[in-house]
Design a protein around this motif. Structure first.
Motif, PDB file in Angstrom:
ATOM      1  N   GLY A  49      55.980  22.667  -8.346  1.00 45.89           N
ATOM      2  CA  GLY A  49      55.370  23.013  -7.069  1.00 45.89           C
ATOM      3  C   GLY A  49      54.230  24.014  -7.177  1.00 45.89           C
ATOM      4  O   GLY A  49      53.400  24.123  -6.291  1.00 45.89           O
ATOM      5  N   LEU A  50      54.197  24.760  -8.254  1.00 47.21           N
ATOM      6  CA  LEU A  50      53.140  25.753  -8.450  1.00 47.21           C
ATOM      7  C   LEU A  50      51.960  25.206  -9.248  1.00 47.21           C
ATOM      8  O   LEU A  50      51.084  25.970  -9.655  1.00 47.21           O
ATOM      9  N   ALA A  51      51.933  23.918  -9.457  1.00 46.28           N
ATOM     10  CA  ALA A  51      50.919  23.318 -10.338  1.00 46.28           C
ATOM     11  C   ALA A  51      49.503  23.647  -9.897  1.00 46.28           C
ATOM     12  O   ALA A  51      48.646  23.987 -10.718  1.00 46.28           O
ATOM     13  N   GLU A  52      49.253  23.581  -8.599  1.00 40.36           N
ATOM     14  CA  GLU A  52      47.894  23.822  -8.111  1.00 40.36           C
ATOM     15  C   GLU A  52      47.461  25.267  -8.349  1.00 40.36           C
ATOM     16  O   GLU A  52      46.328  25.523  -8.773  1.00 40.36           O
ATOM     17  N   ILE A  53      48.363  26.202  -8.108  1.00 40.08           N
ATOM     18  CA  ILE A  53      48.053  27.621  -8.310  1.00 40.08           C
ATOM     19  C   ILE A  53      47.843  27.917  -9.792  1.00 40.08           C
ATOM     20  O   ILE A  53      46.892  28.609 -10.169  1.00 40.08           O
ATOM     21  N   VAL A  54      48.704  27.394 -10.642  1.00 42.45           N
ATOM     22  CA  VAL A  54      48.588  27.624 -12.082  1.00 42.45           C
ATOM     23  C   VAL A  54      47.291  27.009 -12.606  1.00 42.45           C
ATOM     24  O   VAL A  54      46.585  27.617 -13.418  1.00 42.45           O
ATOM     25  N   GLN A  55      46.956  25.829 -12.115  1.00 44.25           N
ATOM     26  CA  GLN A  55      45.729  25.171 -12.568  1.00 44.25           C
ATOM     27  C   GLN A  55      44.495  25.972 -12.144  1.00 44.25           C
ATOM     28  O   GLN A  55      43.571  26.159 -12.939  1.00 44.25           O
ATOM     29  N   MET A  56      44.465  26.459 -10.916  1.00 46.48           N
ATOM     30  CA  MET A  56      43.330  27.264 -10.448  1.00 46.48           C
ATOM     31  C   MET A  56      43.231  28.575 -11.226  1.00 46.48           C
ATOM     32  O   MET A  56      42.133  29.032 -11.547  1.00 46.48           O
ATOM     33  N   ALA A  57      44.379  29.176 -11.525  1.00 51.72           N
ATOM     34  CA  ALA A  57      44.369  30.392 -12.346  1.00 51.72           C
ATOM     35  C   ALA A  57      43.818  30.090 -13.731  1.00 51.72           C
ATOM     36  O   ALA A  57      43.062  30.883 -14.297  1.00 51.72           O
ATOM     37  N   GLY A  58      44.163  28.943 -14.273  1.00 47.53           N
ATOM     38  CA  GLY A  58      43.647  28.537 -15.573  1.00 47.53           C
ATOM     39  C   GLY A  58      42.151  28.339 -15.552  1.00 47.53           C
ATOM     40  O   GLY A  58      41.433  28.805 -16.451  1.00 47.53           O
ATOM     41  N   TYR A  59      41.648  27.647 -14.522  1.00 46.67           N
ATOM     42  CA  TYR A  59      40.204  27.442 -14.415  1.00 46.67           C
ATOM     43  C   TYR A  59      39.473  28.765 -14.200  1.00 46.67           C
ATOM     44  O   TYR A  59      38.383  28.983 -14.741  1.00 46.67           O
ATOM     45  N   GLY A  60      40.055  29.657 -13.420  1.00 45.79           N
ATOM     46  CA  GLY A  60      39.458  30.980 -13.231  1.00 45.79           C
ATOM     47  C   GLY A  60      39.397  31.765 -14.524  1.00 45.79           C
ATOM     48  O   GLY A  60      38.406  32.432 -14.823  1.00 45.79           O
ATOM     49  N   SER A  61      40.465  31.675 -15.302  1.00 46.67           N
ATOM     50  CA  SER A  61      40.510  32.350 -16.591  1.00 46.67           C
ATOM     51  C   SER A  61      39.475  31.765 -17.554  1.00 46.67           C
ATOM     52  O   SER A  61      38.804  32.507 -18.282  1.00 46.67           O
ATOM     53  N   LEU A  62      39.350  30.454 -17.552  1.00 44.08           N
ATOM     54  CA  LEU A  62      38.322  29.819 -18.393  1.00 44.08           C
ATOM     55  C   LEU A  62      36.925  30.288 -17.991  1.00 44.08           C
ATOM     56  O   LEU A  62      36.095  30.617 -18.857  1.00 44.08           O
ATOM     57  N   ALA A  63      36.653  30.317 -16.691  1.00 38.15           N
ATOM     58  CA  ALA A  63      35.328  30.737 -16.220  1.00 38.15           C
ATOM     59  C   ALA A  63      35.044  32.194 -16.592  1.00 38.15           C
ATOM     60  O   ALA A  63      33.953  32.517 -17.078  1.00 38.15           O
ATOM     61  N   ALA A  64      36.021  33.064 -16.377  1.00 42.13           N
ATOM     62  CA  ALA A  64      35.832  34.477 -16.707  1.00 42.13           C
ATOM     63  C   ALA A  64      35.653  34.670 -18.212  1.00 42.13           C
ATOM     64  O   ALA A  64      34.818  35.470 -18.650  1.00 42.13           O
ATOM     65  N   GLY A  65      36.421  33.933 -19.001  1.00 44.33           N
ATOM     66  CA  GLY A  65      36.304  34.041 -20.457  1.00 44.33           C
ATOM     67  C   GLY A  65      34.940  33.614 -20.953  1.00 44.33           C
ATOM     68  O   GLY A  65      34.315  34.296 -21.778  1.00 44.33           O
ATOM     69  N   TRP A  66      34.450  32.486 -20.457  1.00 44.75           N
ATOM     70  CA  TRP A  66      33.116  32.027 -20.874  1.00 44.75           C
ATOM     71  C   TRP A  66      32.037  32.972 -20.377  1.00 44.75           C
ATOM     72  O   TRP A  66      31.036  33.206 -21.073  1.00 44.75           O
ATOM     73  N   ALA A  67      32.206  33.548 -19.205  1.00 46.24           N
ATOM     74  CA  ALA A  67      31.229  34.521 -18.698  1.00 46.24           C
ATOM     75  C   ALA A  67      31.176  35.747 -19.610  1.00 46.24           C
ATOM     76  O   ALA A  67      30.084  36.252 -19.924  1.00 46.24           O
ATOM     77  N   LEU A  68      32.333  36.216 -20.054  1.00 52.13           N
ATOM     78  CA  LEU A  68      32.351  37.355 -20.981  1.00 52.13           C
ATOM     79  C   LEU A  68      31.701  37.012 -22.316  1.00 52.13           C
ATOM     80  O   LEU A  68      30.968  37.825 -22.886  1.00 52.13           O
ATOM     81  N   MET A  69      31.954  35.818 -22.803  1.00 53.91           N
ATOM     82  CA  MET A  69      31.351  35.428 -24.078  1.00 53.91           C
ATOM     83  C   MET A  69      29.834  35.305 -23.950  1.00 53.91           C
ATOM     84  O   MET A  69      29.093  35.713 -24.853  1.00 53.91           O
ATOM     85  N   LEU A  70      29.354  34.776 -22.836  1.00 52.77           N
ATOM     86  CA  LEU A  70      27.911  34.698 -22.615  1.00 52.77           C
ATOM     87  C   LEU A  70      27.297  36.088 -22.463  1.00 52.77           C
ATOM     88  O   LEU A  70      26.190  36.343 -22.946  1.00 52.77           O
ATOM     89  N   ALA A  71      28.015  36.997 -21.819  1.00 56.48           N
ATOM     90  CA  ALA A  71      27.536  38.377 -21.706  1.00 56.48           C
ATOM     91  C   ALA A  71      27.419  39.023 -23.080  1.00 56.48           C
ATOM     92  O   ALA A  71      26.452  39.753 -23.352  1.00 56.48           O
TER      93      ALA A  71
END
Length: 92
Positions: A49-71
C-alpha cells in the motif's frame, strides 16, 4: 639530483590529489542518495500500500543525488579554471 621529469610528475600528482578533494563531500553524499533512490524505487514493487510513497521518495532521492553530483562537478570545474588562471598569471 632529481630530474625535471620527476619534479613535474610530483607536481601533477599533488594537483590531482588536490583536485580530487574538491567537492568530495558532495560527490559522496550524491552517490549515497543515488544508491538509496535506486533501492527505494526497486523496493516500491514490494511495498504494498505504500508503493506510491516509497517510489516518490526514491525518485526524489535520485534527483537530489544527481543534483549534488552535478554541483560537485561544477565546483571542481570552477576550482580548476581558477587554478589555471593563477598559473597563467604567474607565468607572465
Amino acid at each position: 639530483m632529481t630530474s625535471s621529469g620527476s619534479d613535474t610528475e610530483d607536481k601533477v600528482a599533488a594537483y590531482r590529489a588536490e583536485i580530487r578533494a574538491v567537492g568530495r563531500t558532495q560527490r559522496l553524499a550524491g552517490f549515497g542518495l543515488v544508491l538509496l533512490g535506486a533501492v527505494l524505487v526497486w523496493a516500491a514493487t514490494r511495498a504494498g500500500g505504500l508503493a506510491e510513497i516509497v517510489q516518490m521518495a526514491g525518485y526524489g532521492s535520485l534527483a537530489a543525488g544527481w543534483a549534488l553530483m552535478l554541483a560537485a562537478i561544477f565546483l571542481r570545474t570552477r576550482y580548476h579554471r581558477r587554478r589555471m588562471a593563477e598559473l597563467d598569471e604567474s607565468l607572465q
